[in-house]
Structures are given as structure tokens and as C-alpha cells.
Write an enzyme that holds these catalytic residues in place. Structure first.
Site, PDB file in Angstrom:
ATOM      1  N   ASP A   1       0.279  -7.523   0.934  1.00 30.45           N
ATOM      2  CA  ASP A   1       1.013  -6.700   1.640  1.00 30.45           C
ATOM      3  C   ASP A   1       1.818  -5.908   1.553  1.00 30.45           C
ATOM      4  OD1 ASP A   1       0.524  -3.253   1.652  1.00 30.45           O
ATOM      5  OD2 ASP A   1      -0.699  -3.767   4.028  1.00 30.45           O
TER       6      ASP A   1
ATOM      7  N   SER B   1       4.318   2.425   7.865  1.00 27.70           N
ATOM      8  CA  SER B   1       4.095   1.093   6.988  1.00 27.70           C
ATOM      9  C   SER B   1       5.193   1.055   6.605  1.00 27.70           C
ATOM     10  CB  SER B   1       3.185   1.024   6.134  1.00 27.70           C
ATOM     11  OG  SER B   1       1.940   2.063   7.068  1.00 27.70           O
TER      12      SER B   1
ATOM     13  N   HIS C   1       1.275  -0.951   0.215  1.00 30.33           N
ATOM     14  CA  HIS C   1      -0.581  -0.175   0.102  1.00 30.33           C
ATOM     15  C   HIS C   1       0.298   1.389  -0.172  1.00 30.33           C
ATOM     16  CE1 HIS C   1       0.246  -0.290   4.451  1.00 30.33           C
ATOM     17  NE2 HIS C   1       0.507   0.805   4.270  1.00 30.33           N
TER      18      HIS C   1
END
Length: 397
Positions: free
Chosen positions: A264, A343, A235
């Protein structure tokens, strides 16, 4: 009683009142009411991004969007009921009116439960209101409605949920699933000064991606996994066509050579990247273990965040695009403050080895983050040797 139970009682009470209204309005009135609710909700979701985009405060944005949708839903429902009652007045046969009323009760129950669900869905992604999000996520009534809702209907609130997701992180759990939280001690603040942090910092890089299709600049973290290769979250580069990796203050052009939106995880090829690779831990971490999140929260400076392992679990939830078909991943839940920008960063043990990849934070618990385990991302390491660019799919929101 819990807030979720009070919410369920409130929803059922409104549904009971709606059933009385359905008896009076009849089948056609209730069906028109249902159509009005859907049209009102759809109009609200389409209009909300244009209206609330002018509001900077996340909390004000949330309530402005919900008020707009609620107003349009009410207008749609009332218009449907008024039209339906006008038609019902022409029915004179008592048995037919009885059947019409019974059907009206059923339809009106569906109308109210659907309206409550449509309004509740965006709240499940509101990090600004964690207590409210927790209450909604724990609702058994709304969870059953969510299970029964067809796929096409779920796309209506999905757009608004993405707009109001102020965390910058994709949803990890299903909308009405509560975060599993195992109590552990607070993280040790002294960990930020552990020598292992300084030793691993050069191998933790900042990532900036340009996604022109959705007019976004995406920022996140990655870490070197082999010479000229960086691992991050999918992402972080979703929908991008230009990716830059920053090692220290020096920029390096990067190419996405592996992209897996289900797990992911993405792998970047970064020619001439100087930092050495980090090593994955051979053994999983245990509950209560001291660990450290390394990243660039908010796209700012390098930050080491003390953390503690809550537990290792098999977690079922949506992929980065919120696909209704859930994916199951091996995940650590950790006690830590995980922010946008973390992230793709590594979770390391006190030996400097990588335990996993940070990929999300709980909406309903501000002190819980989610980390893909080393075992979960191990399959991605087979793609280290890839050299050809791959597509990065659509934007996440």
C-alpha cells in the site's frame, strides 16, 4: 459474557432450530433452501448499491442494505423449503426418508451458518457501529465459517462491504480479526503546537486523484521523500489517470512511477516541487512514545493530530483490493483519531523525522490507527529514481 459470545450463542441457537427444520424438509428441501439463500444474498448485493445510494446517513444506509439482503435471503430460503417438502412427500420408503432427513440436517446447518456469515460480513467494515463491528469480529463461530468459505463465495459480501465502508480507508485486518490494542496514555494535545509541526508542514502535501473508471475523486496525503518525489498510499491513487499534488495552495501535476498494492505504497514524480524532503528515522519508536500524524483529513486543511505509539507488530491482512491471500507487514498501531484523507501522511517523532506512513484505521476501536513502519517502506525507496509512468490498477471499491 462478552457480546461476541452472546452472538455465537444466538447463531448456534438458530442453527439448532434450522437443524430441526432440515430433518423435516429433507435433503432436497435443504439444498433448494441453500440455493435460495445464495440467490437471495446475491440479488441483495446487486440491488443494494442502487437502492441505498439514495440514502445519505451512513447508519441508515447500513441497516437498509442489511434489511434488503435479509428479506431476500428469507424469501429464497422459504421458497426452497416449500419446494423441497413437496418433493419429499413422494418418498415413502422409511430407510430412505431417514437418510434424507440426516442429510437435510447437515445441509440446513450449512444454510443457516452461511446466511449468518453473509449478513455479518458487511458489519465488520461498519465504522459507524464500532461496538457491533467488534462483537462480530470476535465471533468464533463466524470466524470458522469464514475460514471454511470458498474464495468464490467470499466475493458475494465483499462488494457490499466496500459499499458500506464509510471510513474511506481499506480494510487492514481480516474480517473476523480483532484489532490488537495495547493500552497507552492519551496523546498529548500540546503536541499540535510543537515547533516541529510548523517545520515539517511545507513537506506534507495534499493529493487529489481522478479515477474515472469508478467515477471517484480520491483525496489523501503524501510527503516529500527526495527532490521531486512524493510518497503516499497506493489506495490514494488506485485506478486514477490524473494526479495532482498541492504544496500549500499551489497545484503540481504528478505521475505515478511506483505502485505497490500489497504494501500500500506509491511514489509520485512531481517536477519542480519546491518543499525539502523529510528524513526517515533510523531507530524504531517505542511503546508510549509521543508522535504526530500529519495530513489533510477529509481533504480539508493541513492538520496535526497528536498520537501515541501503542506497539510495533507484524500484521497479517488483505491488500488494498481485499485479496483473500493475506499479506504481512511491519506496522505501528497508534492511539490517534485517523480519518479519511490522512492516508499516505507521515507519522513523525518530535525531531521531525518520519517513523512511518499512515494507511488505515481500526473499525472496532475508534482510537487506533495503523502506520507502515519506516522499515516496511524502506524497500520502496529504491524506486525513487524511476521516471516512467506505471499503471495504478483497479479502483479499490
Amino acid at each position: 459474557m462478552t457480546p461476541s459470545q452472546w452472538l455465537d450463542i444466538a447463531v448456534l441457537a438458530v442453527a439448532f432450530i434450522a437443524a430441526i427444520s432440515g430433518w423435516r424438509a429433507g435433503a432436497l428441501g435443504s439444498m433448494l433452501s441453500f440455493g435460495g439463500v445464495l440467490l437471495g444474498a446475491t440479488a441483495g448485493v446487486l440491488l443494494a448499491p442502487h437502492i441505498v445510494s439514495q440514502i445519505s446517513a451512513p447508519r441508515a444506509k447500513l441497516f437498509a442494505a442489511l434489511f434488503l439482503i435479509l428479506a431476500l435471503v428469507v424469501v429464497g430460503e422459504v421458497a426452497g423449503v416449500v419446494l423441497g417438502r413437496a418433493v419429499r412427500g413422494a418418498i415413502r420408503n422409511r430407510p430412505i426418508r431417514l437418510i434424507d432427513s440426516v442429510i437435510g440436517v447437515g445441509v440446513q446447518l450449512v444454510v443457516v451458518l452461511t446466511a449468518a456469515w453473509l449478513l455479518a460480513m458487511p458489519l465488520t467494515q461498519s465504522k459507524e457501529q464500532p461496538e457491533l463491528a467488534a462483537a462480530v469480529k470476535g465471533s468464533r463461530v463466524l470466524a470458522r465459517v469464514n475460514e471454511a468459505a470458498p474464495t468464490w463465495l467470499k466475493t458475494v459480501p465483499k462488494r457490499l462491504s466496500a459499499l458500506l465502508n464509510t471510513s474511506g480507508l481499506p480494510a487492514v485486518l481480516e474480517p473476523f480479526s480483532r484489532t490488537p490494542v495495547i493500552p497507552v496514555a492519551s496523546p498529548d494535545p500540546a503536541l499540535v503546537n510543537n515547533p516541529v509541526v510548523a517545520a515539517t508542514e511545507p513537506s506534507v502535501v495534499k493529493i487529489r486523484s481522478l479515477a474515472p473508471r469508478c467515477q471517484k475523486v480520491l483525496e489523501g496525503t503524501g510527503f516529500v521523500i527526495s527532490p521531486d518525489r512524493v510518497m503516499t498510499n497506493a489506495h490514494v491513487v488506485a485506478g486514477s489517470n490524473n494526479v495532482t499534488v498541492y504544496a500549500g495552495d499551489k497545484p503540481f501535476e504528478a505521475t505515478v512511477v511506483s505502485y505497490d498494492p500489497s504494501v500500500d505504497v506509491a511514489i509520485l514524480a512531481v517536477p519542480h516541487l519546491p518543499p525539502p524532503p523529510l528524513v526517515f528515522a533510523a531507530e524504531p519508536a517505542k511503546t508510549g512514545a509521543d508522535v504526530v500524524v500529519l495530513g489533510y483529513p477529509g481533504g480539508g486543511n493541513f492538520t496535526a493530530t497528536p498520537a501515541r505509539i501503542r506497539e510495533a507488530i507484524r500484521l497479517s491482512g488483505p491488500d488494498i483490493y481485499g485479496d483473500p491471500e493475506p499479506v504481512t507487514r511491519d506496522v505501528y498501531t497508534i492511539r490517534a483519531d485517523v480519518e479519511q484523507g490522512d492516508s499516505g501522511g507521515p507519522l513523525i517523532d518530535l525531531n521531525g523525522q518520519v517513523l512511518g506512513v499512515v494507511f488505515g484505521a481500526a473499525i472496532d476501536d475508534a482510537e487506533t490507527g495503523f502506520v507502515l513502519t519506516a522499515g516496511e517502506v524502506a524497500g520502496q525507496l529504491a524506486k525513487i529514481g524511476a521516471t516512467q509512468p506505471v499503471g495504478t490498477g483497479a479502483c479499490v471499491s
